[in-house]
Design an enzyme around this catalytic site. Structure first.
Site, mmCIF file in Angstrom:
data_model
loop_
_atom_site.group_PDB
_atom_site.id
_atom_site.type_symbol
_atom_site.label_atom_id
_atom_site.label_comp_id
_atom_site.label_asym_id
_atom_site.label_seq_id
_atom_site.Cartn_x
_atom_site.Cartn_y
_atom_site.Cartn_z
ATOM 1 N N TYR A 132 -2.472 -1.726 10.900
ATOM 2 C CA TYR A 132 -2.102 -1.794 9.480
ATOM 3 C C TYR A 132 -1.153 -1.229 9.011
ATOM 4 O O TYR A 132 -0.147 -2.175 8.170
ATOM 5 C CB TYR A 132 -3.577 -1.134 8.806
ATOM 6 C CG TYR A 132 -3.483 -1.287 7.159
ATOM 7 C CD1 TYR A 132 -3.691 -2.513 6.914
ATOM 8 C CD2 TYR A 132 -3.445 -0.361 6.331
ATOM 9 C CE1 TYR A 132 -3.654 -2.662 5.495
ATOM 10 C CE2 TYR A 132 -3.335 -0.409 4.894
ATOM 11 C CZ TYR A 132 -3.509 -1.709 4.498
ATOM 12 O OH TYR A 132 -3.819 -1.743 3.074
ATOM 13 N N SER A 180 0.917 -1.124 0.052
ATOM 14 C CA SER A 180 -0.016 -0.018 -0.008
ATOM 15 C C SER A 180 0.729 1.351 -0.102
ATOM 16 O O SER A 180 2.065 1.047 0.352
ATOM 17 C CB SER A 180 -0.895 -0.033 1.397
ATOM 18 O OG SER A 180 -1.482 1.172 1.201
HETATM 19 N N1 NAP Z 1 -8.695 -0.685 -0.882
HETATM 20 C C1 NAP Z 1 -7.724 0.153 -0.831
HETATM 21 O O1 NAP Z 1 -7.797 1.355 -0.718
HETATM 22 C C2 NAP Z 1 -6.216 -0.654 -0.665
HETATM 23 C C3 NAP Z 1 -5.150 0.258 -0.611
HETATM 24 C C4 NAP Z 1 -4.039 0.104 -0.435
HETATM 25 C C5 NAP Z 1 -3.845 -1.426 -0.370
HETATM 26 N N2 NAP Z 1 -4.864 -2.331 -0.261
HETATM 27 C C6 NAP Z 1 -4.658 -3.758 -0.182
HETATM 28 O O2 NAP Z 1 -5.153 -4.591 -1.158
HETATM 29 C C7 NAP Z 1 -5.418 -5.843 -0.733
HETATM 30 C C8 NAP Z 1 -6.917 -6.262 -1.115
HETATM 31 O O3 NAP Z 1 -7.780 -5.332 -0.649
HETATM 32 P P1 NAP Z 1 -8.992 -4.697 -1.347
HETATM 33 O O4 NAP Z 1 -9.032 -3.334 -1.168
HETATM 34 O O5 NAP Z 1 -9.345 -5.430 -2.570
HETATM 35 O O6 NAP Z 1 -10.037 -5.270 -0.031
HETATM 36 P P2 NAP Z 1 -11.076 -6.541 -0.119
HETATM 37 O O7 NAP Z 1 -12.150 -6.320 -1.304
HETATM 38 O O8 NAP Z 1 -11.676 -6.292 1.285
HETATM 39 O O9 NAP Z 1 -10.432 -7.674 -0.250
HETATM 40 C C9 NAP Z 1 -9.443 -8.387 0.729
HETATM 41 C C10 NAP Z 1 -9.374 -9.758 0.395
HETATM 42 O O10 NAP Z 1 -8.419 -10.352 1.282
HETATM 43 C C11 NAP Z 1 -9.344 -11.508 1.736
HETATM 44 N N3 NAP Z 1 -8.830 -11.868 2.949
HETATM 45 C C12 NAP Z 1 -8.903 -11.685 4.142
HETATM 46 N N4 NAP Z 1 -8.476 -12.353 5.275
HETATM 47 C C13 NAP Z 1 -8.029 -13.483 4.466
HETATM 48 C C14 NAP Z 1 -7.423 -14.824 4.881
HETATM 49 N N5 NAP Z 1 -7.151 -14.858 6.259
HETATM 50 N N6 NAP Z 1 -7.131 -15.776 3.935
HETATM 51 C C15 NAP Z 1 -7.404 -15.505 2.735
HETATM 52 N N7 NAP Z 1 -7.979 -14.353 2.189
HETATM 53 C C16 NAP Z 1 -8.161 -13.515 3.292
HETATM 54 C C17 NAP Z 1 -10.710 -11.223 1.725
HETATM 55 O O11 NAP Z 1 -11.489 -12.295 1.807
HETATM 56 P P3 NAP Z 1 -12.747 -12.370 2.407
HETATM 57 O O12 NAP Z 1 -13.931 -11.887 1.265
HETATM 58 O O13 NAP Z 1 -12.979 -13.962 2.965
HETATM 59 O O14 NAP Z 1 -12.893 -11.564 3.494
HETATM 60 C C18 NAP Z 1 -10.952 -10.635 0.374
HETATM 61 O O15 NAP Z 1 -10.907 -11.513 -0.654
HETATM 62 C C19 NAP Z 1 -4.975 -5.805 0.543
HETATM 63 O O16 NAP Z 1 -3.924 -6.299 1.090
HETATM 64 C C20 NAP Z 1 -5.161 -4.253 1.162
HETATM 65 O O17 NAP Z 1 -4.311 -4.109 2.359
HETATM 66 C C21 NAP Z 1 -6.203 -1.869 -0.454
#
Ligand code: NAP
Length: 274
Positions: free
Chosen positions: A147, A134
């Protein structure tokens, strides 16, 4: 022959879009998620997407998923460590369990998946590890101390392990998204309870207002933007380590690089707490 990518956390957001993007580019996609039996994501039933169970907290599920991928496709060309979530709230309100789960998921889980794939990549003589951190992996936000620390940890891990893997032709890539429109800010967020500590109420309200303001003003990029960057990182053939992507990441990290630390932190304080 088609290449194969192994992705964690594909049930929603960036992981789901990344699975679709690789599949559109004719890769075989091992789309792993915690609950494939109960989550309908639109990935199931597609010709080159294999939806299977993997919980990064469960080492057996990691090993089974890797074995399944190798048995089915013979090789794995890239892994995308995407699964993750954010704990939100004052550190004082955190519990040891909340800290452990945050680090277990975002750091140790990612390391466990990586450790399972390195021998495969070494034997093949190639492989690419793409770690989704991130912009919060190189700067910080108020109330995201847990985080932030996990993403800083993954940045350090990725940069260090890249040295030892390069002689085996294994590339390491770090993806630094900005603000992306996914479940990250609602369903996935672990809100630390402040019921018994009211001292942070004003700060918590300010940050929630700040985030909601960003949502209302549409200050988000869609997850497809990150998916494209992940694909580029996995396929550009370079040894480039870091890729910023999505709203604000390039600007904020550029400012972090050029501004004196005091000025940068003062600016972040002004932007988030005014
Ligand atoms: N959105 C942002 O602004 C942003 C910015 C920077 C970085 N990121 C990073 O991007 C990545 C994806 O996040 P996102 O934004 O796409 O959010 P998201 O839609 O909430 O997706 C998160 C994913 O991680 C999965 N997950 C959580 N715990 C897990 C576990 N124990 N084992 C396997 N899967 C697990 C969730 O599965 P479930 O459906 O089962 O919960 C979901 O598929 C993360 O690493 C986050 O830190 C996001």
């Amino acid at each position: 022959m088609s290449k194969t990518v192994f992705i964690t956390g594909t049930s929603s957001g960036i992981g789901r879009e990344t699975a679709l993007y690789f599949s559109e580019n004719r890769w075989n996609v091992i789309a792993t998620m915690r609950h494939p039996e109960s989550r309908k994501t639109g990935l199931e039933g597609r010709k080159n997407i294999d939806v299977i169970h993997l919980d990064v907290l469960d080492p057996d599920s990691i090993q089974q998923a890797v074995t399944h991928a190798l048995t089915t496709y013979g090789s794995i060309d890239a892994v995308v460590n995407n699964a993750g979530y954010a704990a939100f709230g004052p550190f004082e309100a955190s519990t040891p369990e909340a800290v452990r789960r945050q680090f277990h998921t975002n750091v140790e889980g990612l390391m466990d998946v990586t450790r399972a794939l390195i021998p495969v990549f070494r034997r093949q003589g190639h492989g690419t590890i793409v770690n989704v951190t991130s912009m919060a992996g190189r700067m910080t936000f108020p109330l995201y101390s847990l985080y932030n620390s996990t993403k800083w940890a993954v940045e350090g891990f990725s940069e260090a392990v890249a040295f030892e893997l390069r002689p085996f032709n294994i590339k390491v890539k770090i993806i630094e998204p900005g603000i992306i429109n996914t479940s990250f800010y609602d369903r996935s967020k672990d809100v630390l309870s402040t019921k018994e500590i009211t001292a942070y109420d004003t700060l918590v309200e300010k940050i929630i207002r700040y985030e909601e303001g960003n949502i209302k003003k549409g200050k988000f990029s869609p997850p497809s933007v990150v998916a494209r960057t992940i694909y580029k990182a996995a396929t550009d053939g370079s040894w480039k380590l870091r890729y910023h992507t999505g709203k604000y990441s390039g600007t904020i990290l550029g400012l972090r690089r050029v501004l004196p630390e005091r000025t940068f932190i003062g600016m972040m304080r002004y932007l988030t707490l005014r």
